[in-house]
Design an enzyme around this catalytic site. Structure first.
Site, PDB file in Angstrom:
ATOM      1  N   CYS A   7      36.516  46.087  42.465  1.00 26.31           N
ATOM      2  CA  CYS A   7      36.024  44.996  43.319  1.00 26.31           C
ATOM      3  C   CYS A   7      35.291  45.630  44.488  1.00 26.31           C
ATOM      4  O   CYS A   7      34.882  46.799  44.402  1.00 26.31           O
ATOM      5  CB  CYS A   7      37.150  44.049  43.749  1.00 26.31           C
ATOM      6  SG  CYS A   7      38.369  44.770  44.866  1.00 26.31           S
ATOM      7  N   ASN A  10      38.708  47.027  47.279  1.00 22.96           N
ATOM      8  CA  ASN A  10      39.934  47.581  46.654  1.00 22.96           C
ATOM      9  C   ASN A  10      41.175  47.305  47.504  1.00 22.96           C
ATOM     10  O   ASN A  10      42.111  48.097  47.537  1.00 22.96           O
ATOM     11  CB  ASN A  10      39.784  49.095  46.358  1.00 22.96           C
ATOM     12  CG  ASN A  10      40.864  49.671  45.435  1.00 22.96           C
ATOM     13  OD1 ASN A  10      41.221  50.827  45.540  1.00 22.96           O
ATOM     14  ND2 ASN A  10      41.401  48.864  44.534  1.00 22.96           N
ATOM     15  N   CYS A  12      42.019  43.571  47.913  1.00 22.70           N
ATOM     16  CA  CYS A  12      42.441  42.208  47.549  1.00 22.70           C
ATOM     17  C   CYS A  12      42.486  42.023  46.029  1.00 22.70           C
ATOM     18  O   CYS A  12      43.559  42.019  45.424  1.00 22.70           O
ATOM     19  CB  CYS A  12      41.526  41.160  48.174  1.00 22.70           C
ATOM     20  SG  CYS A  12      41.581  41.125  49.990  1.00 22.70           S
ATOM     21  N   ARG A  13      41.325  41.868  45.410  1.00 20.38           N
ATOM     22  CA  ARG A  13      41.325  41.478  43.997  1.00 20.38           C
ATOM     23  C   ARG A  13      41.745  42.576  43.041  1.00 20.38           C
ATOM     24  O   ARG A  13      42.604  42.359  42.171  1.00 20.38           O
ATOM     25  CB  ARG A  13      39.927  40.970  43.609  1.00 20.38           C
ATOM     26  CG  ARG A  13      39.564  39.669  44.297  1.00 20.38           C
ATOM     27  CD  ARG A  13      38.089  39.383  44.192  1.00 20.38           C
ATOM     28  NE  ARG A  13      37.308  40.334  44.967  1.00 20.38           N
ATOM     29  CZ  ARG A  13      35.987  40.372  45.032  1.00 20.38           C
ATOM     30  NH1 ARG A  13      35.292  39.489  44.324  1.00 20.38           N
ATOM     31  NH2 ARG A  13      35.367  41.257  45.775  1.00 20.38           N
ATOM     32  N   SER A  14      41.135  43.763  43.174  1.00 17.59           N
ATOM     33  CA  SER A  14      41.433  44.786  42.157  1.00 17.59           C
ATOM     34  C   SER A  14      42.854  45.354  42.235  1.00 17.59           C
ATOM     35  O   SER A  14      43.433  45.635  41.188  1.00 17.59           O
ATOM     36  CB  SER A  14      40.372  45.890  42.128  1.00 17.59           C
ATOM     37  OG  SER A  14      40.260  46.569  43.352  1.00 17.59           O
ATOM     38  N   ASP A 124      36.112  36.296  45.894  1.00 19.04           N
ATOM     39  CA  ASP A 124      36.652  37.138  46.951  1.00 19.04           C
ATOM     40  C   ASP A 124      37.497  36.288  47.915  1.00 19.04           C
ATOM     41  O   ASP A 124      36.972  35.364  48.537  1.00 19.04           O
ATOM     42  CB  ASP A 124      35.459  37.763  47.698  1.00 19.04           C
ATOM     43  CG  ASP A 124      35.894  38.805  48.698  1.00 19.04           C
ATOM     44  OD1 ASP A 124      37.113  38.918  48.953  1.00 19.04           O
ATOM     45  OD2 ASP A 124      35.016  39.494  49.229  1.00 19.04           O
TER      46      ASP A 124
HETATM   47  P1  4NP Z   1      38.225  42.760  47.662  1.00 18.28           P
HETATM   48  O1  4NP Z   1      38.051  41.918  49.020  1.00 18.28           O
HETATM   49  O2  4NP Z   1      36.850  43.188  47.243  1.00 18.28           O
HETATM   50  O3  4NP Z   1      38.829  41.771  46.733  1.00 18.28           O
HETATM   51  O4  4NP Z   1      39.138  43.922  48.004  1.00 18.28           O
HETATM   52  C1  4NP Z   1      37.370  42.429  50.135  1.00 18.28           C
HETATM   53  C2  4NP Z   1      38.020  43.255  51.011  1.00 18.28           C
HETATM   54  C3  4NP Z   1      37.359  43.737  52.123  1.00 18.28           C
HETATM   55  C4  4NP Z   1      36.046  43.383  52.354  1.00 18.28           C
HETATM   56  C5  4NP Z   1      35.398  42.556  51.468  1.00 18.28           C
HETATM   57  C6  4NP Z   1      36.057  42.088  50.360  1.00 18.28           C
HETATM   58  N1  4NP Z   1      35.381  43.854  53.512  1.00 18.28           N
HETATM   59  O5  4NP Z   1      34.228  43.447  53.731  1.00 18.28           O
HETATM   60  O6  4NP Z   1      35.938  44.649  54.261  1.00 18.28           O
END
Ligand code: 4NP
Length: 159
Positions: A7, A10, A12-14, A124
């Protein structure tokens, strides 16, 4: 068979996908046959544990992801994994754009690969609330069913 879930951050989703898939696979006849990891296309959270809302939501479902630490997608991942499974289309675009020459790993949208939804993205939840994290968990939990079915087929296992 080695699967890397990708994702953006790294956190939240993954990591949730890694945790749910690992828990479900290890409870199935595929136990011990599949290696799983996760990574982000971005580097902002390298070394961080998953987002505390993701840890809390997964824990509500009996999945402990608190020990995971974020890392960024690396060139060697294209050699070391069979599949790079992406949370959304932007992730997939980035993964394909960064593929080194002679890359072995194939890439796909995670929900497509799991036959969960065609063209489906895991949204997200980073700027959302508990409902968004719960939605992500439910999607990934369904995806785990599809992943197990597909892996059984690919590995020539029954039942
Ligand atoms: P993820 O979510 O891609 O599911 O881990 C996010 C976590 C952090 C950010 C964006 C999406 N960020 O912009 O810091």
């Amino acid at each position: 068979m080695r699967l890397l879930v990708v994702c953006l951050g790294n956190i939240c989703r993954s990591p949730v996908a890694e945790g749910v898939l690992r828990a479900r696979i290890e409870a199935s006849s595929l136990a011990g046959r599949i290696e799983l990891d996760s990574a982000g296309t971005g580097d902002w959270h390298v070394g961080d544990p998953p987002d505390r809302r993701a840890i809390a939501n997964a824990a509500e479902h009996g999945v402990d992801i608190s020990g995971l630490r974020a890392r960024q997608l690396a060139a060697l991942d294209y050699r070391d994994f069979d599949w790079l499974l992406c949370a959304d289309k932007a992730n997939l675009r980035d993964v394909r754009a960064r593929a080194p020459k002679g890359a072995r790993a194939r890439s796909a949208l995670l929900l497509d690969w799991c036959n969960t939804v065609t063209d489906g993205e895991v949204p997200d939840p980073y700027t959302g609330g508990p409902a968004q994290f719960e939605h992500v968990f439910q999607l990934l939990d369904r995806a785990a069913d599809g992943a197990i079915a597909r892996l059984r087929e690919e590995l020539g296992l029954r039942g």
